[in-house]
Every structure is written in C-alpha cells, then in structure tokens.
Design a protein around this motif. Sequence first.
Motif, PDB file in Angstrom:
ATOM      1  N   ASP A  19      22.401  16.276  -7.456  1.00 24.79           N
ATOM      2  CA  ASP A  19      21.399  16.756  -6.503  1.00 24.79           C
ATOM      3  C   ASP A  19      21.866  16.580  -5.061  1.00 24.79           C
ATOM      4  O   ASP A  19      22.963  16.100  -4.780  1.00 24.79           O
ATOM      5  CB  ASP A  19      20.050  16.073  -6.728  1.00 24.79           C
ATOM      6  N   GLN A  70      20.879  14.515  -2.862  1.00 22.33           N
ATOM      7  CA  GLN A  70      21.033  13.125  -2.449  1.00 22.33           C
ATOM      8  C   GLN A  70      22.469  12.631  -2.670  1.00 22.33           C
ATOM      9  O   GLN A  70      22.967  11.781  -1.935  1.00 22.33           O
ATOM     10  CB  GLN A  70      20.048  12.223  -3.199  1.00 22.33           C
ATOM     11  N   SER A  71      23.134  13.168  -3.691  1.00 24.92           N
ATOM     12  CA  SER A  71      24.523  12.796  -3.966  1.00 24.92           C
ATOM     13  C   SER A  71      25.492  13.808  -3.370  1.00 24.92           C
ATOM     14  O   SER A  71      26.671  13.800  -3.695  1.00 24.92           O
ATOM     15  CB  SER A  71      24.758  12.691  -5.474  1.00 24.92           C
ATOM     16  N   ARG A  72      24.976  14.683  -2.504  1.00 27.90           N
ATOM     17  CA  ARG A  72      25.754  15.772  -1.900  1.00 27.90           C
ATOM     18  C   ARG A  72      26.350  16.668  -2.979  1.00 27.90           C
ATOM     19  O   ARG A  72      27.452  17.174  -2.855  1.00 27.90           O
ATOM     20  CB  ARG A  72      26.842  15.255  -0.958  1.00 27.90           C
ATOM     21  N   GLN A 101      22.439  21.314   3.918  1.00 27.57           N
ATOM     22  CA  GLN A 101      23.328  20.274   4.397  1.00 27.57           C
ATOM     23  C   GLN A 101      24.587  20.907   4.979  1.00 27.57           C
ATOM     24  O   GLN A 101      24.966  22.014   4.600  1.00 27.57           O
ATOM     25  CB  GLN A 101      23.731  19.351   3.240  1.00 27.57           C
TER      26      GLN A 101
END
Length: 399
Positions: free
Chosen positions: A146, A148-150, A319
């Motif tokens: 996801d 959050q873990s890039r 991101q």
Amino acid sequence: MTILLAQKLDRVKPSATLAVSAKASALKAQGEDILDFSAGEPDFDTPDFIKRAGIQAIENGLTKYTIVDGTTSLKQAIVQKFAKENSLHYEPNQITVSTGAKQVLFNAFTALLNPGDEAIIPAPYWTSYPDMILLADGAPVIIRADAQSRFKITPIQLESAITSKTRILILNSPSNPSGVVYTKEELVALGKVLKNHPRITIVTDDIYEHILWTDTPFVNILNACPGLYDRTLVVNGVSKAYAMTGWRIGYAGGPLPLINAMRKIQSQSTSNPNSIAQAAAQAALIGDQSFIQQMKSEFKRRHDFLFEAINQIPGLNCQPTDGAFYMFISAETAIKEMNIKTDVAFCESLLNEAKVALVPGSAFGMPGYVRMSYASDMKLLEEGILRIKTALTSMLAVN
C-alpha cells in the motif's frame, strides 16, 4: 461449426491499458478532443544515430534470418552493457534477445512453470504479469503493497506468501505503475528471505532502469545479493530508455539452463527478433548515451509539475516517485464522494466529462487508484490537469 478455444483463455483478460487507449482512439475518431494519458511509451523520437543504424542495416542487406535469440554482435553489446552499467558479468550464451521485453518475460514464465506452480507478484504490478503467468499454466499470487509502504513489499509479506509451490518472484523497479524504486537495503532484506527458498527463480524487470532520479544509482536485487546469481533473470530492453517501443527489442541475462530453455521456446514460436531492429538496438547500447539524460530531465520536470498539481485537485492525492513516467494517483476520496463504485467507473466519468483518458488502478491490482502517464508534452499535461480539476470540481459539487 463451433470453434472450440483453449480453456486457459477464459482466465486471461485483455490489456486494460490497450482497452483504454482503444476507447480514447474511438472517441477521437468520432471528433472528440481527447487527451490520452494511458499509453506507456516515451513521446520522444528515436535518436537519429539509432535510426541511421537501422537504415544502414537495410542498405547492407541485413534482412535475413539471424540466430534465433539474437545476433552475436548484439549479444556482445548487451554483455558489455551489463558489465559497464550494472557490474553483472555474463557470457554471450547467457544472453537472450526477443521481440520486446514482454516476449522475454513470456518465454521465461513458460520455461519455469508447471501447471499449478505459483508466481509471486507484488501489487501494484504491470498489467500483463498475472495473465502471462496464467497463460503459462501458473498461479499468480498477489502481495499488495500500500501507499504507507510506498507500494513496496516487505520481507514479512514475502515470507508469508511463499509456499512449496512457489517458483517465481517478479520484481519491477522502477515500477510501472507506481514509479517507486527498491533501495539496496530493501533488496538485501528480501534477498535474505529468498536465500532460504532455493527453488524460487527471481525475475527482475529493469526496463525503466535509466529513467530514475534518486540520489543513489540504480540497483537491482542481483547487485544487492550477488549470491542469487544462479537463479536470477535480469530483464531489460531498449524501448523506454531509447524511445524505441515500436522496434520491439528486449533482452535478458541469466542462468544458462534457463536461457537455453527460453531459446528453445522462441525457436518454436517467433524465431529471431527483427534483424533491422537488432542492428539499431546494438547502436543504441554502444552509442552516445546523452539522449537518456536529456529525456530523463524532461520527465523529471513533468513529474514535479504533476505532483504539485494533482495534490491540489479535490478528491485526488499522490506521492512523489523515483522514476519511470507515471503518476499513480489515489482517487478513493473522489470515488466515495461521487458515490460511484469503482475506479473503472471513475475513469469512464473522466473520459466522458473531462475528455481525459487515464487507466484504472484495478488493472494494476490496486482498486481505487488511477495511472496517469506523463509521456506527453507539457502543454498537454497542463491542459489535462485543468480539465480533470474542472470536471472533478463540478462532479463533486453535484454530489
């Protein structure tokens, strides 16, 4: 008369990116002013010196069959490329050349998988990986990484996904569609897991290797874990780095038994890659590399613009990336607020209302996201962002 087709075709979906491009093209043909950001190919022209090498090959009569998996001279250029740029050392018989990196991958999966064997694929993934695995009678095992873990898998996730049937791990860095890169430290950590599972072959897809703007140089898992040399296939090609998508030349270096098996498969399918394209690819690999830096700088400029612009559009966020030429955009807020069910419906809404074509994230194993290619002129990107922002502001206001 009824034509009975192979049942394996029932498992396979048509390419989602090609489907979006086809729909956008159909609307264009009807006179619609469509901005298509779905395609995954550089908008730059092939450098002139590479074109000239192709023309020279025709004039020199290099129009006959070649060795099944690539000319000796092209293989030698690839050996030199791997040694100079990647510190990887192969003999020419450890190199295979195919009609694009896609065929390299297809040959590898066909050579490695028996019915029911599993291939681990981190998501988000390039759309063709799972279907190629299915066509090779294998079973795709998806690990979702996801934001959050890039969008990168962890050693714990990898270990949990491995079974007695696991035969392949696919890694793609820089990634299509996320644009992220695994660091050397992250690859070392994955390698520690893989060392305990010697029956797994690692396929590292490095096709976006040169389109990278991290502070550290490109590293793949074999650079990080040299001990995996005997079971790692390093896949690359000339399509992205040299704007040669239509020339269709991909290549790989790897363990001799696997390369021999891939050669056997290719000998009974397509036979040799295009002889003219091989000559041009050789010129690309040994010639002036300054084009790559120029193209990379322009992609980075477009990336920086889009990162700022997308995060100012209601309902969207993304991101920053490390490379490639895609923004992988979360549309989950917009989808929810628009009261629609899927990212496919979201992309259809943008195509109809904004006249902009994006690819739904579900095609990459990540529902709720969309992929926007920035292999387009900056003026088109600016116009595309304006259209998306205007359309979404209007649609969100209605809901």
